[in-house]
Design an enzyme around this catalytic site. Structure first.
Site, PDB file in Angstrom:
ATOM      1  N   ARG A 262       0.609  -1.251   0.229  1.00 30.10           N
ATOM      2  CA  ARG A 262       0.437   0.096   0.042  1.00 30.10           C
ATOM      3  C   ARG A 262       1.056   1.176   0.290  1.00 30.10           C
ATOM      4  O   ARG A 262       2.387   1.610   0.417  1.00 30.10           O
ATOM      5  CB  ARG A 262      -0.705  -0.077   0.978  1.00 30.10           C
ATOM      6  CG  ARG A 262      -2.266  -0.891   0.936  1.00 30.10           C
ATOM      7  CD  ARG A 262      -2.546  -0.745   3.166  1.00 30.10           C
ATOM      8  NE  ARG A 262      -3.400  -2.111   2.820  1.00 30.10           N
ATOM      9  CZ  ARG A 262      -3.153  -3.665   3.912  1.00 30.10           C
ATOM     10  NH1 ARG A 262      -2.084  -3.753   3.932  1.00 30.10           N
ATOM     11  NH2 ARG A 262      -4.267  -3.866   4.251  1.00 30.10           N
TER      12      ARG A 262
ATOM     13  N   LYS B  51      -1.816  -2.546   8.032  1.00 29.08           N
ATOM     14  CA  LYS B  51      -3.091  -1.954   9.018  1.00 29.08           C
ATOM     15  C   LYS B  51      -2.826  -2.575   9.748  1.00 29.08           C
ATOM     16  O   LYS B  51      -2.596  -3.301  10.180  1.00 29.08           O
ATOM     17  CB  LYS B  51      -4.402  -1.802   8.416  1.00 29.08           C
ATOM     18  CG  LYS B  51      -5.129  -0.918   6.915  1.00 29.08           C
ATOM     19  CD  LYS B  51      -5.726  -1.342   6.292  1.00 29.08           C
ATOM     20  CE  LYS B  51      -6.337  -0.279   5.008  1.00 29.08           C
ATOM     21  NZ  LYS B  51      -7.563  -1.288   4.425  1.00 29.08           N
TER      22      LYS B  51
ATOM     23  N   HIS C  14      -2.643   2.451  -5.680  1.00 32.81           N
ATOM     24  CA  HIS C  14      -3.757   1.697  -5.612  1.00 32.81           C
ATOM     25  C   HIS C  14      -3.362   0.425  -7.127  1.00 32.81           C
ATOM     26  O   HIS C  14      -4.300  -0.300  -7.169  1.00 32.81           O
ATOM     27  CB  HIS C  14      -4.922   2.031  -4.802  1.00 32.81           C
ATOM     28  CG  HIS C  14      -5.458   1.292  -3.957  1.00 32.81           C
ATOM     29  ND1 HIS C  14      -5.075   1.020  -2.866  1.00 32.81           N
ATOM     30  CD2 HIS C  14      -6.483   0.413  -3.735  1.00 32.81           C
ATOM     31  CE1 HIS C  14      -5.288  -0.495  -1.876  1.00 32.81           C
ATOM     32  NE2 HIS C  14      -6.772   0.092  -3.246  1.00 32.81           N
TER      33      HIS C  14
ATOM     34  N   ARG D  50      -1.444  -1.918  -6.826  1.00 29.84           N
ATOM     35  CA  ARG D  50      -1.363  -2.762  -6.324  1.00 29.84           C
ATOM     36  C   ARG D  50      -3.096  -3.760  -6.491  1.00 29.84           C
ATOM     37  O   ARG D  50      -2.250  -4.908  -6.888  1.00 29.84           O
ATOM     38  CB  ARG D  50      -1.722  -1.751  -4.900  1.00 29.84           C
ATOM     39  CG  ARG D  50      -2.377  -3.416  -4.053  1.00 29.84           C
ATOM     40  CD  ARG D  50      -2.768  -2.761  -2.621  1.00 29.84           C
ATOM     41  NE  ARG D  50      -3.310  -3.110  -1.580  1.00 29.84           N
ATOM     42  CZ  ARG D  50      -3.111  -4.340  -0.231  1.00 29.84           C
ATOM     43  NH1 ARG D  50      -1.613  -4.333  -0.954  1.00 29.84           N
ATOM     44  NH2 ARG D  50      -3.429  -4.442  -0.057  1.00 29.84           N
TER      45      ARG D  50
ATOM     46  N   HIS E   6      -3.875  -8.959   3.565  1.00 35.09           N
ATOM     47  CA  HIS E   6      -5.813  -9.063   3.888  1.00 35.09           C
ATOM     48  C   HIS E   6      -6.243  -9.571   5.007  1.00 35.09           C
ATOM     49  O   HIS E   6      -5.450 -10.401   4.962  1.00 35.09           O
ATOM     50  CB  HIS E   6      -6.474  -9.215   2.621  1.00 35.09           C
ATOM     51  CG  HIS E   6      -6.109  -8.618   1.221  1.00 35.09           C
ATOM     52  ND1 HIS E   6      -6.995  -8.740  -0.413  1.00 35.09           N
ATOM     53  CD2 HIS E   6      -6.557  -7.029   1.526  1.00 35.09           C
ATOM     54  CE1 HIS E   6      -6.829  -7.564  -0.622  1.00 35.09           C
ATOM     55  NE2 HIS E   6      -6.915  -6.319   0.181  1.00 35.09           N
TER      56      HIS E   6
ATOM     57  N   TYR F 266     -10.843 -10.003  -7.010  1.00 31.46           N
ATOM     58  CA  TYR F 266      -9.455  -9.986  -7.937  1.00 31.46           C
ATOM     59  C   TYR F 266     -10.056 -11.203  -8.724  1.00 31.46           C
ATOM     60  O   TYR F 266      -9.322 -11.496  -9.768  1.00 31.46           O
ATOM     61  CB  TYR F 266      -8.360 -10.048  -7.733  1.00 31.46           C
ATOM     62  CG  TYR F 266      -8.046  -8.701  -7.057  1.00 31.46           C
ATOM     63  CD1 TYR F 266      -7.545  -7.601  -7.279  1.00 31.46           C
ATOM     64  CD2 TYR F 266      -7.628  -8.252  -5.780  1.00 31.46           C
ATOM     65  CE1 TYR F 266      -7.164  -5.981  -7.084  1.00 31.46           C
ATOM     66  CE2 TYR F 266      -7.383  -7.660  -4.737  1.00 31.46           C
ATOM     67  CZ  TYR F 266      -6.885  -6.458  -5.400  1.00 31.46           C
ATOM     68  OH  TYR F 266      -6.523  -4.847  -4.952  1.00 31.46           O
TER      69      TYR F 266
END
Length: 299
Positions: free
Chosen positions: A152, A176, A245, A248, A271, A280
């Site tokens: 990211r 995150k 992004h 990504r 994730h 995806y």
């Protein structure tokens, strides 16, 4: 003189107009949506009324709208009007139950992620003329890092030299929730990072612990990276949104197209749930359909 009693819908529309003071346009919109439902259930026969319709009738109405090409947003708006009517009617004892309460709204379709074609990335990284200034070398290295690792924007900006293992060809990324993961990379990015870091230390100095720094030696901001990436992606792509992004997304799509398992891609992207990564797979399936349609003689 005998005055006919107002219908439930008329009472509701008056409530919107005079008590809640909704605009005439809003009241008209509610009236049209409720009128569409009334026309639907009366066309079913069985002497149905506003008081006797049940949840199945509402679900059938929603299905019929979807079959006619209405999107989830449009169907949800009409369902919302119906829910408002029945909440009002129940509060005024005009009905004994609310048939719209248990009806689930259709989920809005998530837009498929935008990504660059592999040929576009090859053209940018291999065929484009790149200069040798610090800023140009930094830009190419940043784009390569996004494309080859899928990290990211915030993760890239937060990278320190200590997070880069050139010998082991891996990055220690803080994602995150302050969760860390190890992301591998290949020989090409190793070479690019090595050359960039040598030039950075030679021309800018090694005063900062950050990997990617400005010409003054400060850690690059997300806005600076975003602007730099867009400046170069526009050379090869006409996508409206050209951002880190998108790179990504491009990484994830390329990995799946070349046989990577979805669980592996999930871990590389950081994730929490595989359901986030599954979008995806829809992208790659759409790509497969286009390939099939272009290649099969009877498609």
């Amino acid at each position: 003189m005998f005055r006919q009693r107002m219908t439930m819908v008329e009472e509701f529309l008056n409530y919107l107009q005079f008590e809640l003071r909704r605009s005439p346009l809003t009241v008209k919109s509610y009236s049209e949506d409720l009128g569409a439902f009334e026309a639907f259930f009366k066309n079913l026969g069985n002497q149905l009324t506003w008081e006797s319709v049940d949840s199945d009738v509402i679900r059938n109405w929603m299905e019929s709208m979807m079959d006619k090409g209405n999107n989830a947003t449009s169907v949800n708006r009409r369902l919302s009007a119906l829910r408002s009517l029945y909440r009002f009617a129940l509060s005024r004892n005009l009905v004994s139950q609310d048939p719209a309460r248990r009806v689930e709204a259709p989920k809005k379709a998530k837009p498929l992620p935008q990504f660059l074609k592999e040929s576009e990335m090859d053209r940018l990284l291999d065929d484009a003329e790149w200069g040798t200034t610090y800023k140009e070398v930094r830009a190419r290295t940043i784009i390569m890092t996004f494309y080859e690792t899928g990290i990211r924007l915030a993760e890239l900006v937060g990278l320190d030299d200590s997070a880069v293992d050139l010998v082991g060809r891996q990055l220690k990324v803080t994602g995150k929730g302050n969760k860390q993961r190890i992301v591998p990379f290949g020989a090409e990015l190793e070479d690019a990072l090595r050359r960039f870091m040598e030039q950075r230390d030679r021309e800018v100095g090694a005063g900062s612990e950050a990997l990617f720094v400005t010409e003054k030696g400060d850690r690059m901001s997300p806005a600076q990276v975003r602007s730099e990436v867009k400046q170069y992606l526009v050379r090869v792509s006409t996508l409206k949104k050209l951002s880190p992004h998108v790179l990504r997304h491009t990484f994830a799509t390329s990995m799946l197209n070349h046989g990577a398992g979805i669980e592996s891609v999930k871990r590389l992207l950081g994730h929490e749930s595989v359901s986030t990564t599954e979008i995806y797979t829809h992208t790659t399936f759409e790509q497969l359909k286009r390939v099939y349609q272009d290649a099969h003689p009877r498609a």
